[in-house]
Design a protein around this motif. Sequence first.
Motif, PDB file in Angstrom:
ATOM      1  N   GLY A  25      -4.936   8.256  -0.180  1.00 42.02           N
ATOM      2  CA  GLY A  25      -4.649   7.410   0.981  1.00 42.02           C
ATOM      3  C   GLY A  25      -5.666   7.647   2.081  1.00 42.02           C
ATOM      4  O   GLY A  25      -6.697   8.307   1.875  1.00 42.02           O
ATOM      5  N   LYS A  26      -5.355   7.111   3.239  1.00 39.90           N
ATOM      6  CA  LYS A  26      -6.222   7.264   4.397  1.00 39.90           C
ATOM      7  C   LYS A  26      -6.477   8.753   4.642  1.00 39.90           C
ATOM      8  O   LYS A  26      -5.557   9.556   4.520  1.00 39.90           O
ATOM      9  N   SER A  69      -3.664   4.286  -5.888  1.00 43.37           N
ATOM     10  CA  SER A  69      -3.087   3.993  -4.567  1.00 43.37           C
ATOM     11  C   SER A  69      -1.873   4.870  -4.274  1.00 43.37           C
ATOM     12  O   SER A  69      -1.513   5.065  -3.116  1.00 43.37           O
ATOM     13  N   SER A 125      -5.988   1.880  -1.965  1.00 47.99           N
ATOM     14  CA  SER A 125      -5.439   3.155  -1.479  1.00 47.99           C
ATOM     15  C   SER A 125      -5.732   3.386  -0.002  1.00 47.99           C
ATOM     16  O   SER A 125      -5.013   4.127   0.661  1.00 47.99           O
TER      17      SER A 125
END
Length: 371
Positions: A122-123, A118, A144
Amino acid sequence: MPALADVAREKLHTLETAQRKRMLTPLERLQNPYVMRGGKRLISFSCNDYLGLSHHPQVKAAAVQALEHYGTGVGASRLVTGNHPLYAKLESALAKREKTQAALVFGSGYLANLGIISALMGKGDLIVTDKLVHACLIDGALLSGAKLLRFKHNDTADCACILKQHRKEYRHALIVTDAVFSMDGDMAPLATLRECAEAHEAWLMADGAHLLSPLDTPVDIYVGTLSKMLGSYGGYVCAQKPVIDYLMTTARTLMFSTGLPPASLAASLAALEIIKNAPHLLHVPLKKAQLFTEALGLPKAESQIVPVILGSEYNALKAASILEKEGYLAIAIRPPTVPENTSRLRFAFSALHTDEDVLAVARVIKQRILL
Ligand SMILES: *Cc1c(COP(=O)(O)O)cnc(C)c1O
């Protein structure tokens, strides 16, 4: 709204009907491989203390000494006042063993995986995992916020196919695998996964919680545990120095959780020292596993973990109970830990099992379970 207890009762009932309710049974571990359960001494094939180091006199002495000197707990997160000097020693020993620039110790292997994935992904990023990776790698990936795709077990062509199709839609990509699969005992094709990672501009992360020897394929992120072979408690990550420095300052499971007790750190250090001085020990559990697979005519064991797959939850529970009556402990592993219809007994072999123990349990399985 119904009462919370009623909802819980109903959900438990559903699990019970599916033979998926789990129970906590008191169990006292004696010197490996023995345990006491229900007033009976059993030979355990379900402990991950593969070298018996949790009861090794030197390991225990190191823990006792640390306990006497430093007390029972460190009192805060490592980033506050919980960074006991033993951490630096342990991290340097771990980095040396794994031949990486640096290492970072977390509260457990689970916390390490959750925090690392995480923090790094990420996005807008892509995580590609083997279908059978350990639950904590999936949990880390979900936490994440990255896109998660899964490839067929140990199928590097499928992994490549997924990356080929989707890599370009994302910023960073990470391939994640167990090094030794915890419930199947087979090994990941790390060298091929590494080629795949290079070909598709992805990083490679391997979880070696059940690996007894250091990894031989370099990876970007290596995660291990102090809680299994080393007989202590905690988890760790090995990587290049900037990666470790970044994780140290961003991984939330490190930042917001108290440091390990000094006794655990000292025990891990002592266990590492024992392994360094007696590397031959690391090969014994596999030998025991191979004796077992040979006796049962199963495919030759690749690691110290051997599954005996029985299908339904009922079959696995029944087999475990037959073994327990004969003096052997092999816990039934059921979904969601393993896929549907692959409930099994998972045998974990230790350097302290005798050949007689191994052959005797194989005989019971042959005569009473596999028929
Ligand atoms: C046990 C295990 C972990 C978690 O390690 P703990 O130190 O027990 O939290 C992580 N990954 C794999 C593959 C495991 O088997």
